[in-house]
Design an enzyme around this catalytic site. Structure first.
Site, short mmCIF file in Angstrom:
data_model
loop_
_atom_site.label_atom_id
_atom_site.label_comp_id
_atom_site.label_asym_id
_atom_site.label_seq_id
_atom_site.Cartn_x
_atom_site.Cartn_y
_atom_site.Cartn_z
N GLU A 102 6.65 28.01 70.71
CA GLU A 102 7.87 28.79 70.37
C GLU A 102 8.89 28.71 71.52
O GLU A 102 9.64 29.66 71.76
CB GLU A 102 7.45 30.25 70.10
C1 FAD Z 1 -1.68 25.25 69.97
C2 FAD Z 1 -0.28 24.85 69.67
C3 FAD Z 1 0.32 25.29 68.51
C4 FAD Z 1 1.61 24.89 68.19
N1 FAD Z 1 2.16 25.26 66.99
C5 FAD Z 1 3.33 24.68 66.60
C6 FAD Z 1 3.84 24.88 65.27
O1 FAD Z 1 3.26 25.62 64.48
N2 FAD Z 1 4.96 24.23 64.91
C7 FAD Z 1 5.63 23.40 65.75
O2 FAD Z 1 6.63 22.85 65.35
N3 FAD Z 1 5.18 23.20 67.01
C8 FAD Z 1 4.07 23.82 67.45
N4 FAD Z 1 3.59 23.61 68.72
C9 FAD Z 1 4.34 22.75 69.62
C10 FAD Z 1 5.01 23.52 70.74
O3 FAD Z 1 6.10 24.23 70.25
C11 FAD Z 1 5.37 22.50 71.83
O4 FAD Z 1 4.16 22.11 72.45
C12 FAD Z 1 6.33 23.07 72.84
O5 FAD Z 1 7.59 23.27 72.26
C13 FAD Z 1 6.50 22.14 74.04
O6 FAD Z 1 6.72 20.83 73.65
P1 FAD Z 1 5.82 19.66 74.25
O7 FAD Z 1 4.40 20.03 74.12
O8 FAD Z 1 6.26 18.38 73.67
O9 FAD Z 1 6.15 19.67 75.78
P2 FAD Z 1 7.42 19.01 76.46
O10 FAD Z 1 8.64 19.33 75.70
O11 FAD Z 1 7.11 17.58 76.72
O12 FAD Z 1 7.45 19.80 77.82
C14 FAD Z 1 6.57 19.52 78.91
C15 FAD Z 1 7.04 20.34 80.12
O13 FAD Z 1 8.40 20.00 80.44
C16 FAD Z 1 9.22 21.17 80.41
N5 FAD Z 1 10.51 20.81 79.84
C17 FAD Z 1 10.76 20.02 78.77
N6 FAD Z 1 12.08 19.93 78.58
C18 FAD Z 1 12.68 20.69 79.51
C19 FAD Z 1 14.04 21.00 79.83
N7 FAD Z 1 15.04 20.54 79.11
N8 FAD Z 1 14.26 21.81 80.89
C20 FAD Z 1 13.26 22.32 81.61
N9 FAD Z 1 11.96 22.04 81.36
C21 FAD Z 1 11.67 21.26 80.32
C22 FAD Z 1 8.49 22.17 79.53
O14 FAD Z 1 8.84 23.49 79.89
C23 FAD Z 1 7.03 21.84 79.86
O15 FAD Z 1 6.64 22.49 81.02
C24 FAD Z 1 2.32 24.05 69.08
C25 FAD Z 1 1.71 23.63 70.27
C26 FAD Z 1 0.44 24.01 70.56
C27 FAD Z 1 -0.19 23.50 71.83
#
Ligand code: FAD
Length: 616
Positions: free
Chosen positions: A445
């Site tokens: 989220e």
């Molecule tokens: C158990 C679980 C349930 C989930 N459920 C859902 C769901 O129901 N629906 C759905 O759509 N998604 C879902 N997600 C996905 C979740 O919303 C994403 O994992 C989350 O938004 C982060 O994206 P990412 O994992 O690709 O990490 P990334 O976006 O790759 O981020 C990796 C790191 O980089 C940082 N970062 C990235 N971009 C920036 C920026 N611009 N500025 C500063 N820091 C940044 C982040 O804070 C993080 O620390 C779920 C994830 C998990 C693990």
């Protein structure tokens, strides 16, 4: 102590909800006329009972069993089926759903309190309720009459479950990088193709069908979030007469093997592998992200609630254990070999851990309940000004609820494990599961860093900075009204200092912008979010302490208790003890906890930008 036992601080819940918020205002409106204070009290009691008696016994079992794939579909732990059904039958899963759909139409604040209990009882199960309601709400708010008729009622009643499909392998925080495509077939129907990952409740056998709310890009639409549209993509198509039709070419590729929330299946979904996945547009093309955004505040506040719920459960466990576990002697008798062994609650270090946990839990509760109450006040506002100012508050406080409470909740659970020592690290006690489950909340989220950018880059600047100004005015009002308070004057002075520091830091960011650009401001955005949120929570805690001091004073006057008899009296009078503790907890929050978050900004105050310049 049973390993599944859920205990909640019902006294603090009552205080925060009923003694500190003018909750009776809600039933004065037509919208919430049925929710008078007696009804609210009764529902809180019954909802919490349901969470404790029916849901919490499934927490450990569903974690151990987990979800599994069988013939391309997901099976959830067996023990979830009955409480899932009961939660819908009794209405606990549909509290905020309008009565038109068979829900209770309850205020968000009441829903929040019950969900605090449900999340604490079993987060894996309660996630199903939240996601289904969220997806159904999108359809109900923005969808055509035909879509509402086909899906909304069945989702709101739990017959179909729902999901939110934003994430893709290359599109996590950067939702606008999504490449799932949609090609119009006419009449609002599109062919959908792409892969969605991390989809919570992505598939399951709790309902008859799974309805996905999917963000996809219509062919030819612009790049980024602006080009995204929102679609209903059912797992199984639904015929016009409401019966289930053909499979909709949604493949459940896998479910994640993850750290926590084992009862919640997190799926990878392939849409349209056979070029036969249909999606029905919700609203207009290109409106996907703005529709999602309208639901975002609610979803983020509810995610923040996970921090409170799991942190609260951890605190109750640690507190009980600290009274039972006997180890060592009192520090004042450390050299006496015959000194009696004492329970660990007598050790200063354990007491410091416990007050850190307690103060953080109560502060999260104060922040979340207050924000949710503003959300309700906005719904019943009588004037445009009232509507705008409550909306401003919700907008400003939402990234704090999500960012701060999820991080603080996790920290509280971590401290709880420390209080238990070795057994806290084992599966004999619920702390290790609470820790694993709580770890997701700062990630999904929108991660904490994304919340910080939302606060610093959007909310603080929105409408010429009026949201920030409005909140600072509230802080100033508290200071002006109570700076000479006999018991709280000292901490109000400290609070004033934090407010000045907050103001100076936000002003200094203009300078940083000139010297180091946006990069420099963004570097300390997360520490700033954490500090700002702690000051906001401190403001609400002091407001609560003012109420507590007044009530304690009343009891003392009524009973004729002077300062000398007070400590003996507190042992006999539960209410008086609660109010006295609230004052102490607040004092510690202001003196001992806000500085913990202030310290996170130390590098920023010294204008240290090495993190930007170093080579990793
Ligand atoms: C158990 C679980 C349930 C989930 N459920 C859902 C769901 O129901 N629906 C759905 O759509 N998604 C879902 N997600 C996905 C979740 O919303 C994403 O994992 C989350 O938004 C982060 O994206 P990412 O994992 O690709 O990490 P990334 O976006 O790759 O981020 C990796 C790191 O980089 C940082 N970062 C990235 N971009 C920036 C920026 N611009 N500025 C500063 N820091 C940044 C982040 O804070 C993080 O620390 C779920 C994830 C998990 C693990």
């Amino acid at each position: 102590m049973s390993s599944t036992e859920l205990t909640l601080d019902q006294r603090d819940i009552h205080f925060a909800l009923r003694e500190c918020l003018p909750i009776e205002k809600l039933s004065e409106s037509e919208l919430f006329s049925e929710f008078d204070v007696d009804t609210v009290d009764m529902m809180v009691q019954e909802g919490i009972r349901f969470a404790i008696d029916v849901v919490s016994p499934t927490r450990t079992e569903s974690d151990r069993e987990g979800c599994r794939m069988e013939d391309g579909r997901v099976k959830v732990p067996k023990c979830l089926h009955d409480p899932y059904k009961k939660a819908y039958e009794l209405g606990w899963a549909t509290m905020r759903v309008s009565q038109e759909y068979g829900g209770m139409g309850a205020p968000a604040t009441l829903g929040l309190v019950i969900n605090e209990a449900l999340n604490g009882a079993n987060l894996g199960l309660s996630m199903f309720f939240g996601l289904t309601s969220g997806a159904a709400e999108l359809i109900d708010t923005f969808g055509s009459a035909a879509l509402k008729k086909k899906y909304a009622a069945k989702m709101f009643q739990g017959q179909y479950t729902g999901t939110m499909c934003l994430s893709e392998p290359q599109a996590g925080s950067d939702v606008g990088a999504g490449t799932t495509s949609a090609v119009s077939e006419g009449d609002g129907v599109y062919k959908i193709k792409g892969s969605k990952c991390w989809i919570s409740s992505g598939d399951n056998d709790l309902g008859e069908n799974v309805i996905h709310a999917v963000l996809a890009r219509v062919k030819g639409a612009p790049d980024g979030t602006k080009g995204l549209s929102l679609f209903v993509v059912p797992y199984t198509r639904v015929n016009d007469d409401g019966t289930l039709g053909d499979w909709n070419d949604v493949t459940v590729a896998s479910i994640e093997n993850k750290l926590g929330i084992h009862a919640s299946p997190t799926a990878v979904l392939n849409l349209g592998e056979n070029d036969n996945c249909l999606g029905w547009i919700i609203g207009e093309e290109g409106q996907g992200i703005s529709s999602m955004f309208l639901m975002m505040n609610g979803a983020r506040i509810y995610t923040g609630l996970i921090g409170l719920a799991l942190g609260g459960a951890a605190y109750e466990n640690a507190r009980a254990y600290a009274h039972e576990r006997v180890q060592g002697t009192h520090i004042s008798k450390i050299r006496d070999p015959d000194a009696p062994r004492v329970s660990i609650v007598n050790h200063p270090a354990v007491r410091l851990n416990l007050i850190n946990m307690k103060a953080k839990v109560e502060a999260m509760r104060a922040l979340l309940y207050y924000t949710s109450f503003q959300f309700d006040l906005e719904k019943i506002a009588k004037t445009d000004d009232e509507k705008q100012s409550t909306q401003n508050m919700v907008d400003m406080l939402t990234p704090m609820c999500k960012g701060w409470c999820t991080e603080v909740g996790l920290d509280v659970v971590r401290t709880g494990i420390q209080v238990l020592g070795g057994v806290g690290y084992t599966k004999d006690f619920p702390l290790e599961q609470l820790f694993r489950d709580a770890r997701i909340a700062p990630i999904y989220e929108g991660t904490t860093d994304i919340q910080a950018l939302d606060l610093v880059g959007r909310k603080m600047l929105q409408n010429g900075g009026i949201l920030f100004q409005q909140l600072m005015e509230q802080f100033s009002q508290l200071i002006a009204e109570h700076s000479d308070h006999t018991e709280l004057g000292g901490i109000i002075k400290s609070f004033e200092g934090y407010c000045e520091s907050l103001y100076e830091t936000s002003m200094a960011s203009q300078e940083v912008l000139k010297t180091r650009g946006m990069e420099g401001v963004a570097l300390y955005a997360t520490p700033f979010l954490m500090f700002f949120s702690s000051v906001t929570a401190g403001w609400l805690m002091i407001k609560q302490a003012v109420v507590a001091a007044e009530k304690l004073g009343q009891i003392k006057t009524e009973q004729g208790i002077g300062e000398l008899e007070l400590s003996a009296f507190l042992e006999e009078n539960e209410d008086a003890l609660f109010y006295a503790n609230k004052i102490k907890t607040t004092r510690y929050f202001v003196d001992g906890i806000i500085p913990q978050f202030d310290a996170l900004l130390a590098g920023g105050k010294k204008q240290n930008y090495d993190a930007l310049d170093i080579t990793f």
